[in-house]
Write a protein that holds these residues in place. Structure first.
Motif, PDB file in Angstrom:
ATOM      1  N   ALA A 201       1.034  -1.375   0.164  1.00  0.00           N
ATOM      2  CA  ALA A 201       0.118   0.124  -0.239  1.00  0.00           C
ATOM      3  C   ALA A 201       1.118   1.247   0.176  1.00  0.00           C
ATOM      4  N   PRO A 202       1.935   1.037   0.645  1.00  0.00           N
ATOM      5  CA  PRO A 202       2.301   2.802   0.845  1.00  0.00           C
ATOM      6  C   PRO A 202       3.188   2.634  -0.336  1.00  0.00           C
ATOM      7  N   LEU A 204       2.354   1.605  -3.094  1.00  0.00           N
ATOM      8  CA  LEU A 204       1.348   2.791  -4.727  1.00  0.00           C
ATOM      9  C   LEU A 204       0.182   4.234  -4.100  1.00  0.00           C
ATOM     10  N   GLN A 205       1.088   4.730  -2.669  1.00  0.00           N
ATOM     11  CA  GLN A 205       0.361   5.375  -2.064  1.00  0.00           C
ATOM     12  C   GLN A 205       0.321   7.047  -2.650  1.00  0.00           C
ATOM     13  N   ASN A 206       1.313   7.032  -3.209  1.00  0.00           N
ATOM     14  CA  ASN A 206       2.312   8.613  -3.846  1.00  0.00           C
ATOM     15  C   ASN A 206       1.948   8.623  -5.411  1.00  0.00           C
ATOM     16  N   VAL A 209      -4.291   9.250  -9.369  1.00  0.00           N
ATOM     17  CA  VAL A 209      -5.049   8.778  -8.742  1.00  0.00           C
ATOM     18  C   VAL A 209      -5.352   8.553 -10.282  1.00  0.00           C
ATOM     19  N   ALA A 279       4.218   1.469  -8.575  1.00  0.00           N
ATOM     20  CA  ALA A 279       5.113   1.497  -7.658  1.00  0.00           C
ATOM     21  C   ALA A 279       5.958   3.018  -8.381  1.00  0.00           C
ATOM     22  N   GLY A 282       4.380   6.556  -8.801  1.00  0.00           N
ATOM     23  CA  GLY A 282       4.688   6.892  -7.991  1.00  0.00           C
ATOM     24  C   GLY A 282       5.894   7.789  -6.867  1.00  0.00           C
ATOM     25  N   SER A 286       8.942  11.579  -6.156  1.00  0.00           N
ATOM     26  CA  SER A 286       9.607  11.601  -4.866  1.00  0.00           C
ATOM     27  C   SER A 286      11.281  10.846  -4.317  1.00  0.00           C
TER      28      SER A 286
END
Length: 463
Positions: A201-202, A204-206, A209, A279, A282, A286
């Motif tokens: 989950a982390p 893919l979180q960034n 959308v 992945a 995102g 960053s």
């Protein structure tokens, strides 16, 4: 060091291929492995033949750029096409005892249609091989100080050497080793990226959308999406690279079951590059180190591997990736070279002899490798090469094969007109008129042409 490690890994595959190829004495050994392949070798050979540059490098790039919509074609359309081919006609073709796919058209239609099929499908196979050579160069370039052009030259030299050595049996054995290495490598890389990010989950979180939307504006109109899926599905359904794998099976049941298993493996393993592409979309923005290295989205897998894996793991994974690409490009060159030599050269020179047939097959592979190299070095994107490879000539061939295999309706004239018209319409629509869906139009026109000519000439195959 990384470059030398990868080349050493590939040379080890060469050694295996040379050892197995000692059993290649005749054209039948080279093309069909003496019809001796069991279910495991067939499944892995089908999987490794399809799971190459477009499944790893191009799919991760498409998903990185477009999200989940970039995965509709690969792995799903390609994987389903392989499964459908196994279920519908793999056993039928094996029972016919043919050496190449073109032999089917000679038996069902005429020697003229046989040669036409070889000529029409040849460019697609060469474009497919060119895509793999370019992907090979991308991996070498991103892992060393070599420019992309020099990396592609080195890739072409290795491919030419590898492709001439062994026939289908050597290719199938190395497919098993290479397929296993790629599966393990992708699993290790996926777990490593997920753990480094703190979990799935982390990781893919960034990501953007809209990357979770299956059909986005980035993928084009619904018609363009349908076109892309149709090209992948129908083009793969009659791909000689796929057909050459199961014709070497030891029974009809192995041909069917092994092909279905290979297609299923393709979809399941193909989900790993999809995750890595999501992945990366995102993680790259960053992470300054990733952002600095990622010059081209086609380098997503290579950059993630180099950044997250220890150097020796990266060497192994890079070697596995390269060897998988070698498997795909060898399949394309082996299958197309086999058709050129068996269905054209040998037919023109019936006194060529056993040794002459084997030499002709290998020389055909070398010549096609040279053409693929030129295409690889002059193309901009792997995806473009793969799309052309799947679409070129396959619309009319699919229509004629479907009528020829499953009905007695139509003959040589209807098949020839269907194949030629389908190729012409696709080429004009794709390169001149720039239609949204030239392949769909070509499919429809090929089917109408086949039916119309067969009805007008009252062609029907005798029982």
């Amino acid at each position: 060091m990384i470059l030398f490690g990868m080349i050493a890994y590939v040379l080890a595959q060469f050694a295996v291929g040379i050892w197995v190829s000692r059993r290649v004495k005749t054209e039948a050994d080279y093309i069909l492995a003496g019809r001796s392949l069991g279910p495991t070798l067939v499944a892995f050979s089908v999987f490794a033949t399809w799971f190459g540059a477009e499944a790893i490098v191009a799919t991760s790039a498409e998903v990185y750029d477009k999200g989940l919509s970039g995965a509709l074609v690969d792995p799903f359309a390609y994987g389903l096409a392989v499964i459908a081919a196994g279920a519908l006609y793999a056993a039928t073709l094996w029972r016919k005892g043919v050496t190449t796919f073109a032999d089917v058209f000679r038996e069902r239609f005429s020697p003229g249609v046989e040669k036409l099929v070889v000529i029409i499908l040849l460019p697609g196979s060469v474009f497919w091989a060119a895509a793999q050579i370019r992907a090979f160069g991308q991996v070498l370039s991103s892992s060393s100080d070599l420019s992309l052009q020099n990396a592609i030259i080195l890739a072409a030299l290795l491919v030419a050497s590898y492709s001439v050595i062994g026939g289908l049996l050597a290719d199938s054995v190395t497919d098993f080793l290479q397929g296993t290495a790629v599966i393990v490598g992708l699993i290790v890389l996926t777990i490593t990226v997920a753990v480094a990010a703190g979990g799935v989950a982390p990781a893919l979180q960034n990501m953007p959308v809209d990357h979770l939307v299956l059909a986005t504006e980035a993928h084009g109109t619904p018609l363009e999406l349908t076109e892309a899926v149709a090209v992948a599905f129908f083009g793969s359904f009659v791909a000689i690279e796929l057909i050459s794998r199961f014709l070497g099976s030891r029974s009809a049941e192995v041909a069917r079951g092994g092909t279905i298993a290979g297609g299923t493996m393709y979809i399941v393993v193909g989900l790993l590059p999809v995750f890595l592409g999501l992945a990366a979309s995102g993680l790259v923005p960053s992470t300054p180190e990733l952002k600095a290295k990622l010059v081209d989205s086609e380098q997503v897998i290579s950059v993630l591997s180099e950044h997250y894996l220890p150097q020796w793991h990266y060497v192994i994974f890079g070697g596995a990736l390269i060897s998988a690409i070698l498997s795909v490009v060898h399949s394309a060159l082996h299958a197309s070279g086999a058709q050129v030599s068996h269905n054209i050269v040998v037919r023109l020179v019936p006194t060529i002899g056993i040794r002459g047939k084997l030499i002709a097959a290998r020389l055909s592979v070398v010549a096609l490798t040279a053409v693929a190299f030129v295409l690889a070095i002059t193309s901009d994107r792997i995806k473009e090469l793969v799309e052309i490879a799947s679409a070129f000539g396959s619309a009319g061939v699919f229509v004629s094969a479907a009528f020829g295999l499953f009905t007695r309706f139509g003959g040589a004239a209807s098949a020839a007109v269907s194949i030629c018209l389908g190729t012409l319409i696709w080429a004009v629509g794709r390169f001149v008129l720039e239609w949204e869906a030239p392949y769909l139009v070509a499919l429809g026109c090929s089917a109408l042409a086949y039916v119309a000519v067969a009805a007008l000439t009252k062609e029907t195959r005798s029982p």
